[in-house]
Design a protein around this motif. Structure first.
Motif, PDB file in Angstrom:
ATOM      1  N   UNK A  84      -1.869  34.927 -26.803  1.00 25.92           N
ATOM      2  CA  UNK A  84      -1.071  34.960 -27.880  1.00 25.92           C
ATOM      3  C   UNK A  84      -0.049  35.819 -27.864  1.00 25.92           C
ATOM      4  N   UNK A  85       0.886  35.401 -28.693  1.00 26.48           N
ATOM      5  CA  UNK A  85       2.373  36.245 -28.728  1.00 26.48           C
ATOM      6  C   UNK A  85       2.257  37.527 -28.825  1.00 26.48           C
ATOM      7  N   UNK A  86       2.702  38.049 -27.832  1.00 26.57           N
ATOM      8  CA  UNK A  86       3.583  39.741 -28.359  1.00 26.57           C
ATOM      9  C   UNK A  86       4.548  39.936 -28.718  1.00 26.57           C
ATOM     10  N   UNK A  87       5.262  39.112 -28.217  1.00 27.21           N
ATOM     11  CA  UNK A  87       6.982  39.494 -28.574  1.00 27.21           C
ATOM     12  C   UNK A  87       7.880  38.205 -28.657  1.00 27.21           C
ATOM     13  N   UNK A  88       8.179  38.137 -30.097  1.00 28.01           N
ATOM     14  CA  UNK A  88       9.007  36.913 -30.281  1.00 28.01           C
ATOM     15  C   UNK A  88      10.795  37.574 -30.858  1.00 28.01           C
ATOM     16  N   UNK A  89      11.630  37.764 -29.631  1.00 23.01           N
ATOM     17  CA  UNK A  89      13.088  37.821 -29.806  1.00 23.01           C
ATOM     18  C   UNK A  89      14.370  37.169 -29.138  1.00 23.01           C
ATOM     19  N   UNK A  90      15.586  37.728 -29.505  1.00 19.23           N
ATOM     20  CA  UNK A  90      16.802  37.132 -28.639  1.00 19.23           C
ATOM     21  C   UNK A  90      16.511  37.698 -27.405  1.00 19.23           C
ATOM     22  N   UNK A  91      16.304  36.782 -26.203  1.00 19.16           N
ATOM     23  CA  UNK A  91      16.328  36.833 -24.880  1.00 19.16           C
ATOM     24  C   UNK A  91      16.421  38.050 -24.426  1.00 19.16           C
ATOM     25  N   UNK A  92      18.478  38.904 -25.052  1.00 24.67           N
ATOM     26  CA  UNK A  92      18.627  39.681 -24.249  1.00 24.67           C
ATOM     27  C   UNK A  92      17.958  41.209 -24.379  1.00 24.67           C
ATOM     28  N   UNK A  93      17.445  40.860 -25.397  1.00 20.07           N
ATOM     29  CA  UNK A  93      16.250  41.649 -26.190  1.00 20.07           C
ATOM     30  C   UNK A  93      15.201  42.302 -25.301  1.00 20.07           C
ATOM     31  N   UNK A  94      14.560  41.228 -25.282  1.00 18.17           N
ATOM     32  CA  UNK A  94      13.169  41.666 -24.448  1.00 18.17           C
ATOM     33  C   UNK A  94      13.272  41.654 -23.035  1.00 18.17           C
ATOM     34  N   UNK A  95      14.582  41.111 -22.589  1.00 12.86           N
ATOM     35  CA  UNK A  95      14.632  41.639 -21.436  1.00 12.86           C
ATOM     36  C   UNK A  95      15.341  43.092 -20.750  1.00 12.86           C
ATOM     37  N   UNK A  96      16.121  43.515 -22.368  1.00 10.19           N
ATOM     38  CA  UNK A  96      16.080  45.348 -21.812  1.00 10.19           C
ATOM     39  C   UNK A  96      15.184  46.068 -22.440  1.00 10.19           C
ATOM     40  N   UNK A  97      13.555  45.410 -22.634  1.00  8.67           N
ATOM     41  CA  UNK A  97      13.338  46.235 -23.129  1.00  8.67           C
ATOM     42  C   UNK A  97      11.920  47.287 -22.246  1.00  8.67           C
ATOM     43  N   UNK A  98      12.269  47.942 -21.375  1.00  7.38           N
ATOM     44  CA  UNK A  98      11.717  48.370 -20.392  1.00  7.38           C
ATOM     45  C   UNK A  98       9.760  48.321 -20.097  1.00  7.38           C
ATOM     46  N   UNK A  99      10.092  49.124 -21.572  1.00 11.11           N
ATOM     47  CA  UNK A  99       8.288  49.037 -21.731  1.00 11.11           C
ATOM     48  C   UNK A  99       7.295  47.926 -21.676  1.00 11.11           C
ATOM     49  N   UNK A 100       7.769  46.783 -22.760  1.00 16.98           N
ATOM     50  CA  UNK A 100       7.550  45.393 -22.519  1.00 16.98           C
ATOM     51  C   UNK A 100       7.346  45.196 -21.371  1.00 16.98           C
ATOM     52  N   UNK A 101       8.271  44.637 -20.420  1.00 19.99           N
ATOM     53  CA  UNK A 101       9.062  44.521 -19.821  1.00 19.99           C
ATOM     54  C   UNK A 101       7.521  44.916 -17.877  1.00 19.99           C
ATOM     55  N   UNK A 102       7.485  46.077 -17.488  1.00 20.18           N
ATOM     56  CA  UNK A 102       6.580  46.611 -16.884  1.00 20.18           C
ATOM     57  C   UNK A 102       5.056  45.874 -17.164  1.00 20.18           C
ATOM     58  N   UNK A 103       4.967  46.448 -18.818  1.00 22.89           N
ATOM     59  CA  UNK A 103       3.638  45.739 -18.819  1.00 22.89           C
ATOM     60  C   UNK A 103       2.817  43.981 -19.197  1.00 22.89           C
ATOM     61  N   UNK A 104       4.144  43.526 -18.999  1.00 18.63           N
ATOM     62  CA  UNK A 104       3.757  42.260 -19.340  1.00 18.63           C
ATOM     63  C   UNK A 104       4.233  41.201 -18.166  1.00 18.63           C
ATOM     64  N   UNK A 105       5.666  41.582 -18.483  1.00 20.81           N
ATOM     65  CA  UNK A 105       6.147  41.014 -16.783  1.00 20.81           C
ATOM     66  C   UNK A 105       6.601  41.393 -16.293  1.00 20.81           C
ATOM     67  N   UNK A 106       5.787  42.565 -15.615  1.00 20.97           N
ATOM     68  CA  UNK A 106       5.548  42.185 -14.031  1.00 20.97           C
ATOM     69  C   UNK A 106       7.182  42.478 -13.232  1.00 20.97           C
ATOM     70  N   UNK A 107       8.396  43.123 -14.519  1.00 18.16           N
ATOM     71  CA  UNK A 107       8.766  43.756 -14.192  1.00 18.16           C
ATOM     72  C   UNK A 107      10.162  45.311 -14.040  1.00 18.16           C
TER      73      UNK A 107
END
Length: 238
Positions: free
Chosen positions: A215-238
């Motif tokens: 499932x899609x949990x986020x869809x945004x400009x790439x720079x916004x995703x890279x700057x979203x600390x909570x999302x990165x920690x929850x789904x992307x592992x860094x």
């Protein structure tokens, strides 16, 4: 920019096993969109569904305004869609030159195909030095360049890339992903990039999509995703 590829509530899987659950996303023409997520998120299944190797069990896929639902896999390249699968898919028994020519085999204009072939050698300089080398003689990075070059020989408008950095050194990964921006800027190529190297993928992409358990949990400009600390920690592992 208008969308070249639109997925609307697409579901798909393998037999009775569902993998994608109502995936919706848009890929703008002339952009690089990175789909990122953990192992098992459904990223490769997504590409296989777009290219027609899997048929969706729900939803629709539209490319350049037309439905792709009934398009055969072998006709996708004529529609302007090329896929570089995970594992590169180079025919190791053939030479670099033969692999590249194979990618443009369906093109009737031989002169145009020759011009494009020389363009590939300009873009991928290591291949120009190894035209007569067979695929099994190439390094991992050279094989990835060859797989990318062969897909580009078809002259696609939309390039689908599955894990191009897999098994490559960081320097080679940066070189190959950097080429995607060159192609976007020079030719207007649209790229849908599946990549586990999240930092590199978001650094090169215009837009990002995070996939989790199909499932899609986020869809945004790439720079916004890279700057979203909570999302990165929850789904992307860094």
């Amino acid at each position: 920019m208008s969308a070249l590829l639109v997925l609307d509530s697409v579901s798909a899987g393998y037999g009775p096993v569902p993998v994608l659950h109502g995936v919706s996303l848009e890929v703008a023409a002339g952009s690089i969109t990175a789909v990122v997520g953990a192992n098992g998120a459904g990223k490769t299944t997504l590409l296989r569904t777009i290219i027609g190797q899997l048929r969706p069990t729900g939803g629709s896929i539209r490319y350049d305004g037309a439905d792709l639902g009934s398009t055969k896999v072998e006709d996708m390249v004529r529609r302007g869609i090329s896929l570089v699968p995970e594992g590169r898919g180079v025919i190791t028994e053939l030479t670099v030159d033969e692999n590249l020519r194979l990618g443009g085999l369906w093109r009737r204009d031989r002169a145009a195909a020759q011009v494009l072939l020389e363009r590939m050698y300009e873009l991928f300089e290591p291949l120009a030095r190894r035209r007569k080398a067979s695929g099994h003689q190439l390094s991992g990075g050279e094989r990835q360049m060859l797989a990318l070059g062969r897909a580009l020989m078809a002259g696609p408008r939309l390039l689908l890339l599955d894990e191009p950095s897999l098994g490559l050194a960081p320097r080679v990964t940066a070189q190959i992903l950097g080429m995607l921006r060159t192609l976007r800027d020079d030719t207007g190529l649209t790229v849908l990039l599946i990549e586990q190297n999240v930092r590199s993928a978001l650094a090169v992409a215009d837009d990002g999509v995070v996939l989790s358990l199909g499932s899609v949990v986020a869809s945004r400009p790439a720079t916004d995703l890279a700057a979203d600390t909570d999302l990165r920690h929850t789904y992307l592992g860094f």
